[in-house]
Scaffold this motif. Structure first.
Motif, PDB file in Angstrom:
ATOM      1  N   ALA A   9       1.015  -1.152   0.083  1.00 27.00           N
ATOM      2  CA  ALA A   9       0.148  -0.043  -0.018  1.00 27.00           C
ATOM      3  C   ALA A   9       0.681   1.445  -0.094  1.00 27.00           C
ATOM      4  O   ALA A   9       2.015   1.346   0.501  1.00 27.00           O
ATOM      5  CB  ALA A   9      -0.867   0.194   1.152  1.00 27.00           C
ATOM      6  N   GLU A  10       0.272   2.437  -0.547  1.00 29.78           N
ATOM      7  CA  GLU A  10       0.851   3.638  -0.250  1.00 29.78           C
ATOM      8  C   GLU A  10       0.081   4.340   0.778  1.00 29.78           C
ATOM      9  O   GLU A  10      -1.270   4.591   0.830  1.00 29.78           O
ATOM     10  CB  GLU A  10       0.598   4.640  -1.789  1.00 29.78           C
ATOM     11  N   ILE A  11       0.826   4.760   1.856  1.00 31.79           N
ATOM     12  CA  ILE A  11       0.275   5.020   3.212  1.00 31.79           C
ATOM     13  C   ILE A  11       0.857   6.276   3.466  1.00 31.79           C
ATOM     14  O   ILE A  11       1.811   7.024   3.179  1.00 31.79           O
ATOM     15  CB  ILE A  11       0.806   4.030   4.279  1.00 31.79           C
ATOM     16  N   ASP A  12      -0.071   7.333   4.011  1.00 34.95           N
ATOM     17  CA  ASP A  12      -0.041   8.733   4.512  1.00 34.95           C
ATOM     18  C   ASP A  12      -0.408   8.794   5.969  1.00 34.95           C
ATOM     19  O   ASP A  12      -1.530   8.846   6.531  1.00 34.95           O
ATOM     20  CB  ASP A  12      -0.816   9.444   3.718  1.00 34.95           C
ATOM     21  N   PHE A  13       0.780   8.954   6.745  1.00 37.89           N
ATOM     22  CA  PHE A  13       0.802   9.257   8.076  1.00 37.89           C
ATOM     23  C   PHE A  13       0.842  10.601   8.568  1.00 37.89           C
ATOM     24  O   PHE A  13       1.434  10.834   9.835  1.00 37.89           O
ATOM     25  CB  PHE A  13       1.696   8.183   9.014  1.00 37.89           C
ATOM     26  N   ARG A  14       1.050  11.587   7.752  1.00 33.18           N
ATOM     27  CA  ARG A  14       1.375  12.765   7.747  1.00 33.18           C
ATOM     28  C   ARG A  14       0.219  13.372   8.775  1.00 33.18           C
ATOM     29  O   ARG A  14      -0.971  13.168   8.999  1.00 33.18           O
ATOM     30  CB  ARG A  14       1.646  13.761   6.842  1.00 33.18           C
ATOM     31  N   GLY A  15       0.929  14.567   9.732  1.00 32.94           N
ATOM     32  CA  GLY A  15      -0.319  15.204  10.591  1.00 32.94           C
ATOM     33  C   GLY A  15      -0.482  14.318  11.894  1.00 32.94           C
ATOM     34  O   GLY A  15      -1.556  14.669  12.390  1.00 32.94           O
ATOM     35  N   ASN A  16       0.308  13.290  12.175  1.00 30.78           N
ATOM     36  CA  ASN A  16       0.085  12.557  13.346  1.00 30.78           C
ATOM     37  C   ASN A  16       1.089  13.259  14.395  1.00 30.78           C
ATOM     38  O   ASN A  16       1.730  13.931  14.011  1.00 30.78           O
ATOM     39  CB  ASN A  16      -0.041  11.367  13.005  1.00 30.78           C
ATOM     40  N   ASN A  17       1.160  12.585  15.607  1.00 29.56           N
ATOM     41  CA  ASN A  17       2.047  13.026  16.558  1.00 29.56           C
ATOM     42  C   ASN A  17       3.016  11.699  16.966  1.00 29.56           C
ATOM     43  O   ASN A  17       3.450  11.567  17.888  1.00 29.56           O
ATOM     44  CB  ASN A  17       1.257  13.172  17.745  1.00 29.56           C
ATOM     45  N   ILE A  18       3.545  11.345  15.908  1.00 29.75           N
ATOM     46  CA  ILE A  18       4.357  10.051  15.907  1.00 29.75           C
ATOM     47  C   ILE A  18       5.819  10.525  16.276  1.00 29.75           C
ATOM     48  O   ILE A  18       6.330  11.450  15.792  1.00 29.75           O
ATOM     49  CB  ILE A  18       4.474   9.488  14.502  1.00 29.75           C
ATOM     50  N   ASN A  19       6.234  10.062  17.472  1.00 26.91           N
ATOM     51  CA  ASN A  19       7.575  10.332  18.166  1.00 26.91           C
ATOM     52  C   ASN A  19       8.605   9.229  18.348  1.00 26.91           C
ATOM     53  O   ASN A  19       9.385   9.383  18.849  1.00 26.91           O
ATOM     54  CB  ASN A  19       7.265  11.008  19.398  1.00 26.91           C
ATOM     55  N   SER A  20       8.391   8.076  17.717  1.00 28.79           N
ATOM     56  CA  SER A  20       9.102   7.016  17.490  1.00 28.79           C
ATOM     57  C   SER A  20       8.807   5.758  16.380  1.00 28.79           C
ATOM     58  O   SER A  20       7.532   5.967  16.056  1.00 28.79           O
ATOM     59  CB  SER A  20       9.151   6.094  18.931  1.00 28.79           C
ATOM     60  N   LEU A  21       9.755   5.415  16.018  1.00 28.18           N
ATOM     61  CA  LEU A  21       9.589   4.142  14.850  1.00 28.18           C
ATOM     62  C   LEU A  21      10.202   3.037  15.235  1.00 28.18           C
ATOM     63  O   LEU A  21      11.352   2.712  15.508  1.00 28.18           O
ATOM     64  CB  LEU A  21      10.213   4.828  13.623  1.00 28.18           C
ATOM     65  N   HIS A  22       9.343   1.925  15.290  1.00 28.79           N
ATOM     66  CA  HIS A  22       9.982   0.499  15.603  1.00 28.79           C
ATOM     67  C   HIS A  22      10.257   0.047  14.493  1.00 28.79           C
ATOM     68  O   HIS A  22      10.199   0.288  13.272  1.00 28.79           O
ATOM     69  CB  HIS A  22       8.731  -0.393  16.092  1.00 28.79           C
ATOM     70  N   ARG A  23      11.431  -0.971  14.653  1.00 28.29           N
ATOM     71  CA  ARG A  23      12.215  -1.661  13.388  1.00 28.29           C
ATOM     72  C   ARG A  23      11.100  -2.335  12.478  1.00 28.29           C
ATOM     73  O   ARG A  23      11.300  -2.703  11.334  1.00 28.29           O
ATOM     74  CB  ARG A  23      13.299  -2.541  13.885  1.00 28.29           C
ATOM     75  N   SER A  24       9.988  -2.542  12.982  1.00 26.97           N
ATOM     76  CA  SER A  24       8.852  -3.545  12.286  1.00 26.97           C
ATOM     77  C   SER A  24       8.548  -2.701  10.841  1.00 26.97           C
ATOM     78  O   SER A  24       8.104  -3.324  10.030  1.00 26.97           O
ATOM     79  CB  SER A  24       7.630  -3.757  13.008  1.00 26.97           C
ATOM     80  N   ILE A  25       8.545  -1.278  10.926  1.00 26.80           N
ATOM     81  CA  ILE A  25       8.373  -0.585   9.900  1.00 26.80           C
ATOM     82  C   ILE A  25       9.425  -0.587   8.628  1.00 26.80           C
ATOM     83  O   ILE A  25       9.229  -0.250   7.490  1.00 26.80           O
ATOM     84  CB  ILE A  25       8.320   1.151  10.314  1.00 26.80           C
ATOM     85  N   GLU A  26      10.521  -1.248   8.834  1.00 28.09           N
ATOM     86  CA  GLU A  26      11.692  -1.505   7.966  1.00 28.09           C
ATOM     87  C   GLU A  26      10.879  -2.609   6.603  1.00 28.09           C
ATOM     88  O   GLU A  26      11.392  -2.475   5.707  1.00 28.09           O
ATOM     89  CB  GLU A  26      12.875  -2.386   8.556  1.00 28.09           C
ATOM     90  N   GLN A  27       9.921  -3.052   6.970  1.00 26.90           N
ATOM     91  CA  GLN A  27       9.318  -3.880   6.093  1.00 26.90           C
ATOM     92  C   GLN A  27       8.661  -3.187   5.065  1.00 26.90           C
ATOM     93  O   GLN A  27       8.305  -4.000   3.879  1.00 26.90           O
ATOM     94  CB  GLN A  27       8.479  -5.012   6.728  1.00 26.90           C
ATOM     95  N   LEU A  28       8.491  -2.008   5.198  1.00 27.36           N
ATOM     96  CA  LEU A  28       7.541  -1.144   4.228  1.00 27.36           C
ATOM     97  C   LEU A  28       8.841  -0.418   3.210  1.00 27.36           C
ATOM     98  O   LEU A  28       9.852  -0.093   3.979  1.00 27.36           O
ATOM     99  CB  LEU A  28       6.826  -0.150   4.908  1.00 27.36           C
ATOM    100  N   ASN A  29       8.346  -0.164   2.297  1.00 32.53           N
ATOM    101  CA  ASN A  29       9.091   0.599   1.245  1.00 32.53           C
ATOM    102  C   ASN A  29       8.917   2.085   1.688  1.00 32.53           C
ATOM    103  O   ASN A  29       7.899   2.569   1.596  1.00 32.53           O
ATOM    104  CB  ASN A  29       8.861   0.634  -0.035  1.00 32.53           C
TER     105      ASN A  29
END
Length: 744
Positions: free
Chosen positions: A429-449
């Motif tokens: 998928a093409e994902i848009d998470f802009r405009g949120n309050n994300i303050n950390s990234l877990h390594r599981s996101i590495e599976q995404l392009n």
């Protein structure tokens, strides 16, 4: 003259098909192509029956027992004409007039016609403008000569299924126009038992739905004849026939609709909704649309407003498919208050618009389509569930809709932490998470392009465990560089994590020497394991090749004392092998090359245990010839023992040799014993299919070479009695012991 013959031929064929010699074909049908000539003759045929007697009906007003009366002379066939009367029932004595050929009772008040099936010679039935309300499918049973039925302008609201498809006679015209039907069964729109019909008219009813009450299915070996015109114009049909509808109507595969090629369906003046259901039909009809010229193809759209009044043929010709959409409802699993649109022409996509609805949770389910474009932007969702790969329903596991999402707009919500275990479901998928309050990234996101995910600028307290981001984030010269930018808070500054060192991130710097030593140990261990595995797998091949090298450099180190030059091991039950040995190989070795050969089935001594004799002879034989055949694929008791002792001598004495003759051209993996297969794998065998030179000569050549190397040794110095007595004392007990010992 040719036209007359052609005309007569078609006319005779028509009469034969319908068993009607009175039907005549108009001459003007000769102008039609031959493929349409029969249809023209049938639909424009006239009966040459003219001498009809005329009957009348005696009926007083408000009298419920009308009678048919013949005031004329007696005829074979009759006509009954009583239009614009007050009949409420058919005359009670109608069955007494079997010769009725034509009936016209139009514009009376008749309510039922169930008794008319007794008129087996009836050709034409005209009942327009009566009060008939119901059509039984057995009303016209056995009326094989009935060509025309006109029941237009009645009050028919129900019609039994199976009426038209089960007609087995001469029905050419069926007129049920201007009635009150709300449904039409598929079995009343097509015919299978009758090769031809001309027209079935259901126009000007209130038909909203095509049904299939009898679950009729078109079988692969069933034909639908040459069909006719089915007029469904001026009804209330709205939804077109998609793949699912066709399957419901009995056409399990869309290509089966081609069986209706000779049919015509007039669908004009219905309130057609030109939605997504038309798309598949339109794509399939693109080629035909270029040659569609008949007026009944001029079907117009009634909805949506953007396509209202547009011809469907024009949409197909110009490929105006973007507007062919379906609005999905709650029944289609569209979330409450959301707008769901299925648009097959554009990537076969389904748009789910749930933006600005103050949602706090994800929808429980989405429509069952494969390409979902979901807009959940501008809501109040603050958490994404961590485990939802499967949804449990009625005891079954169903994959979560995340795997079907291709565009996912999650912007402007209140997400602070992305889930750890389910993001891989969105890898397509093409994902848009802009405009949120994300303050950390877990390594599981590495599976995404990273080029398919929009996170904008993320400010976070970077740690050593976040160093993977340096490899995952897009390069600075990439087009998607600004999709994700991670800034680390470091010494009261914001620095891109790409420019942070391991030391800046608080990582422990590993000892380089320790890493090198560990790497060398691991590599050495892996090398030893691999070499050991290779040596074990090819141990027999390595031994055979190594033995040849040792023998080449060392030569023969001691005197070889022999009884025989050759021992032959083969399948003694194979007649072909025995024939080849006795007629070719043995004469060549013994007569031409003066070699001494031991062949067990010929040379074994009677009364001597075979295995003991085998051990004794092989130990005093220079070369063993093993002939491989089909039976050698599996274990054979005596052959296995011969192989075992031959291999034992081969491995313990450099002077001993084994020659493999691949008689049945076996593969190495077909040999029961790996050490014999090794000879085939390294190519040290004689191929029986090699016809470049005599196989017998090739074997003799190998044996002669070995014999020359041994000429310097004196075979006569060998004392057979001594060897026998010392090594095989048990042989003395046998009466044939003296003959068994080697002969000098």
């Amino acid at each position: 003259m040719i036209q007359a013959l052609s005309h007569n031929y078609v006319e005779e064929e028509m009469q034969s098909v319908f068993n009607r010699t009175d039907l005549k074909c108009p001459m003007k049908c000769n102008k039609h192509p031959s493929i349409y000539q029969m249809s023209c003759c049938i639909c424009r045929s006239k009966s040459d029956v003219t001498n009809l007697g005329h009957l009348t009906i005696v009926n007083k007003r408000n009298h419920y027992d009308p009678k048919i009366v013949n005031h004329g002379s007696k005829h074979e066939l009759y006509a009954l004409n009583h239009r614009y009367g007050y009949l409420e029932f058919l005359p009670g004595n109608i069955c007494n007039f079997k010769g009725l050929f034509m009936i016209d009772l139009s514009f009376n008040k008749i309510k039922t016609i169930d008794t008319i099936s007794c008129l087996t010679n009836l050709d034409t039935l005209l009942l327009r403008g009566n009060n008939i309300q119901y059509m039984n499918n057995y009303t016209f049973v056995n009326m094989r000569f009935l060509r025309t039925i006109d029941l237009s302008f009645n009050k028919i609201s129900l019609m039994d299924p199976g009426f038209l498809i089960n007609m087995n006679g001469n029905l050419f015209y069926l007129n049920l126009s201007f009635n009150e039907m709300s449904t039409l069964d598929i079995t009343n729109a097509i015919a299978s038992k009758q090769e031809y019909f001309c027209r079935a008219d259901y126009s000007h009813n209130s038909i909203k739905l095509i049904t299939n009450e009898q679950s009729w299915k078109l079988k692969t070996n069933t034909t639908l004849g040459h069909g006719g015109m089915v007029n469904l114009s001026n009804n209330s049909l709205t939804s077109f026939f998609d793949v699912n509808t066709l399957r419901f109507l009995g056409f399990d595969h869309p290509l089966l609709i081609g069986r209706l090629i000779y049919y015509g369906f007039d669908l004009r003046d219905n309130k057609w909704n030109c939605d997504c259901k038309i798309y598949q039909f339109a794509k399939a009809a693109e080629r035909l649309a270029q040659v569609m010229t008949r007026d009944y193809f001029d079907v117009k759209c009634y909805a949506p407003e953007t396509l209202k009044g547009k011809l469907m043929v024009t949409i197909i010709k110009e490929r105006q498919y973007d507007g062919l959409i379906c609005n999905l409802s709650l029944a289609d699993k569209c979330p409450p208050n959301c707008r769901c649109i299925y648009q097959p022409a554009v990537r076969n996509r389904t748009i789910i618009d749930c933006s600005e609805l103050h949602l706090t949770k994800l929808p429980r389910m989405l429509p069952n389509y494969n390409v979902l474009e979901v807009d959940l932007s501008n809501n109040s969702i603050d958490n994404l569930p961590n485990q939802f790969r499967y949804i449990h329903k009625h005891g079954r596991k169903i994959k979560h809709y995340f795997e079907r999402i291709r565009i996912f707009n999650f912007s402007n919500n209140q997400i602070r932490i992305l889930p750890r275990s389910n993001l891989f479901l969105l890898r397509k998928a093409e994902i848009d998470f802009r405009g949120n309050n994300i303050n950390s990234l877990h390594r599981s996101i590495e599976q995404l392009n990273p080029c398919n995910i929009y996170l904008g600028i993320i400010e976070m307290q970077c740690k050593c465990e976040d160093i993977w981001l340096q490899q995952w984030l897009p390069k600075s010269d990439s087009k998607c560089y600004k999709n994700v930018q991670v800034l680390c808070r470091f010494t009261e500054q914001l620095i891109s994590i790409k420019y942070m060192t391991r030391k800046d991130l608080g990582c422990r710097i590993p000892d380089t020497n320790f890493i090198w030593i560990s790497t060398i140990i691991v590599v050495a261990f892996i090398t030893v394991v691999l070499l050991s595995a290779i040596i074990f797998s090819f141990r027999f091949e390595i031994f055979i090749i190594g033995r040849k090298f040792i023998k080449y450099f060392r030569g023969t180190s001691h005197s070889l004392k022999l009884c025989y030059d050759v021992y032959i091991a083969c399948n003694e039950e194979d007649e072909k092998i025995r024939l080849w040995l006795t007629t070719n190989l043995l004469p060549n070795l013994e007569l031409n090359n003066m070699l001494k050969v031991f062949w067990p089935c010929r040379d074994s001594e009677i009364g001597v245990p075979r295995e003991e004799e085998m051990i004794h002879v092989m130990s005093h034989t220079q070369t063993v010839i093993i002939i491989l055949s089909e039976e050698y694929k599996g274990p054979v008791r005596w052959n296995e023992k011969e192989w075992k002792h031959a291999w034992h001598n081969y491995t313990h004495d450099l002077n001993k040799e084994i020659i493999i003759v691949n008689y049945d051209l076996l593969e190495a993996n077909e040999i029961a014993k790996q050490y014999l297969g090794a000879f085939l794998r390294i190519g040290q065998f004689i191929d029986f299919s090699n016809h470049k030179k005599s196989i017998e000569d090739e074997i003799a050549s190998l044996l002669t070479k070995q014999d020359k190397k041994l000429k310097k040794y004196d075979r006569k110095n060998f004392s057979h009695s001594q060897i026998d007595d010392e090594k095989f004392p048990f042989l003395k007990q046998y009466p044939l012991y003296s003959e068994f010992r080697c002969k000098t």
